[in-house]
Design an enzyme around this catalytic site. Structure first.
Site, PDB file in Angstrom:
ATOM      1  N   GLY A  74       0.644  -1.431   0.143  1.00  0.00           N
ATOM      2  CA  GLY A  74      -0.605  -0.199  -0.409  1.00  0.00           C
ATOM      3  C   GLY A  74       0.653   1.523   0.214  1.00  0.00           C
ATOM      4  CG  ASN A 153      -4.821   3.640   9.665  1.00  0.00           C
ATOM      5  OD1 ASN A 153      -5.293   5.046   8.744  1.00  0.00           O
ATOM      6  ND2 ASN A 153      -3.339   3.962  10.356  1.00  0.00           N
ATOM      7  CD  GLN A 183      -6.612  -0.753   7.942  1.00  0.00           C
ATOM      8  OE1 GLN A 183      -8.218  -1.410   7.425  1.00  0.00           O
ATOM      9  NE2 GLN A 183      -5.362  -0.592   8.020  1.00  0.00           N
ATOM     10  CB  SER A 203      -1.956  -3.124   1.097  1.00  0.00           C
ATOM     11  OG  SER A 203      -0.690  -3.966   1.992  1.00  0.00           O
ATOM     12  CB  THR A 241      11.315 -10.439 -13.019  1.00  0.00           C
ATOM     13  OG1 THR A 241      11.940 -10.149 -13.217  1.00  0.00           O
ATOM     14  CG2 THR A 241      10.283 -11.817 -13.119  1.00  0.00           C
ATOM     15  CB  CYS A 329       7.620   3.643  20.253  1.00  0.00           C
ATOM     16  SG  CYS A 329       8.404   3.096  21.590  1.00  0.00           S
TER      17      CYS A 329
END
Ligand code: PLP
Length: 397
Positions: A74, A153, A183, A203, A241, A329
């Site tokens: 994504g 999300n 999402q 994704s 590829t 974090c």
């Protein structure tokens, strides 16, 4: 610790459906030809890629399989669309996006600001719903691109991307529209052909496909310059590829998602609602962060006042339950979620918010177990919270 895991973090990633693995396997060891080669082995691989592209066209409700470009994820789809549009249109320097995009869009825009672009970041209300009127008010003749996510999300809030695309084009027909549908794909039906959306990214690992494969829809007539330059693959738009087994896997996952859409919209939604009701009725300091009616069916985000979110996650983990907080974090300290901050979630629950995201594998007994365990966890953590006085006022009501 429970022996079987209760996995409620499906917006982070999903388990790969066994049927998807089965569909992929022959393309590793038997049908391993390079789709560009000329012998029969390669033709089989080529045919599989062509068939997969048709399935992805149907999954997104596109017109033509040629509108589908296979990418690695994504994030790549978003980067390709955004950078690819700007590369072809260097004169226009104005971009619009939202404050609650995934970092693959948000951080890219922050980077583009360093390179001379002016970006308007559009806010959301306390439910996480987008201020579409503000967005439209920012469109002008210099606007090269508007990037808006289909579904958030963290909250699951669905943005009116089709309506936004149509109205943006009325104001400036040359402005391009990119929609991050990572999402939304597999959770709600998508029908891009009847819209003014130029680009849409998805994704596979968010809908029970493998990690490392995604797609970008590029509307016929909309141009994008390639991010990866090399061979002629993907009609010159994305060199490298073709990852045949993963392309086949994503298409199988898309097929299964289409088959299971009804289950997602009814049973999964019902389980999500049961989870919300159970938690809110049993835990006095729980607050729903988004009550938007317009949410994907699998997602809820709940704040627990005066309790530290990471501690909740650790205790949930001990009970065999996987969920997530929106915190990131950064330099050793926990940065509260940019989405919840944009929604104005008060300090009291900003650090104690948990996202639960379900899937077609979620069972009723999983939800019952969470509703049974979570009150004990919150009770335990309330006793060690530094905010005893404030918590007492809520819990003793
Ligand atoms: N966009 C949204 C809304 C997401 O939730 C995610 C992943 O969490 C992405 C983009 C990035 O997808 P990927 O992990 O495939 O790069």
């Amino acid at each position: 610790m429970k022996s079987n895991i209760i996995y409620l973090d499906n917006n982070a990633t999903t388990c790969v459906d066994k049927k998807v693995v089965d569909a992929m396997m022959p393309y590793f060891t038997e049908q391993y030809g390079n789709p560009s080669s000329i012998y029969d082995l390669a033709h089989t691989a080529n045919k599989a890629v062509r068939k997969s592209r048709e399935i992805m066209r149907d999954f997104l409700g596109a017109n033509d399989p040629k509108e589908i470009i296979f990418t690695s994820c994504g994030s790549e789809s978003a980067n390709m669309a955004i950078k690819g549009v700007l590369e072809l249109n260097r004169a226009k320097k104005h971009l619009i996006t939202t404050k609650v995009e995934h970092p693959c869009v948000l951080n890219l825009h922050k980077d583009l600001e360093k390179h001379g672009y002016k970006v308007d970041y559009i806010g959301v209300d306390s439910n996480g719903d987008l201020d579409a009127a503000e967005l439209l008010s920012k469109v002008d003749k210099d606007t090269a691109l508007v990037s808006v996510m289909y579904a958030n999300n963290e909250t699951g809030a669905i943005f009116p991307v089709e309506e936004i695309a149509a109205k943006v084009k009325e104001i400036n027909p040359e402005t391009k529209i990119f929609v991050d549908a990572v999402q939304a794909a597999g959770k709600i039906p998508i029908n891009v052909k009847d819209t003014k959306i130029d680009f849409m990214g998805i994704s596979a690992h968010k809908f029970h496909g493998p990690k490392g494969i995604g797609a970008l829809y590029v509307k016929s007539g909309s141009m994008v310059s390639p991010l990866i330059i090399g061979g002629h693959q993907e009609r010159g738009k994305r060199a490298g590829t073709e990852n045949v087994p993963y392309i086949v896997g994503m298409a199988k996952a898309a097929e299964l998602a289409m088959e299971n859409m009804e289950d997602e919209l009814t049973r999964v939604k019902c389980l999500r609602d049961t989870l919300e009701e159970g938690i809110l009725s049993k835990i006095k300091n729980a607050r729903l962060n988004s009550t938007s009616k317009n949410r994907v069916p699998n997602t809820t985000n709940i704040g627990f006042l005066y309790i530290e979110g990471e501690l909740i996650l650790l205790h949930l983990n001990d009970a065999g339950i996987c969920a997530s907080s929106g915190s990131a974090c950064t330099s050793g300290s926990l940065e509260p979620s940019h989405v919840l901050r944009a929604m104005g979630v008060p300090f009291t629950s900003l650090h104690g918010s948990i996202r639960f995201s379900l899937s077609r594998y979620t069972k009723e007994e999983d939800i019952n177990y969470v509703v049974q365990e979570l009150p004990h966890i919150i009770d335990k953590l309330a006793k060690i919270s530094p905010f005893q006085k404030e918590l007492g006022e809520i819990l003793n009501k």
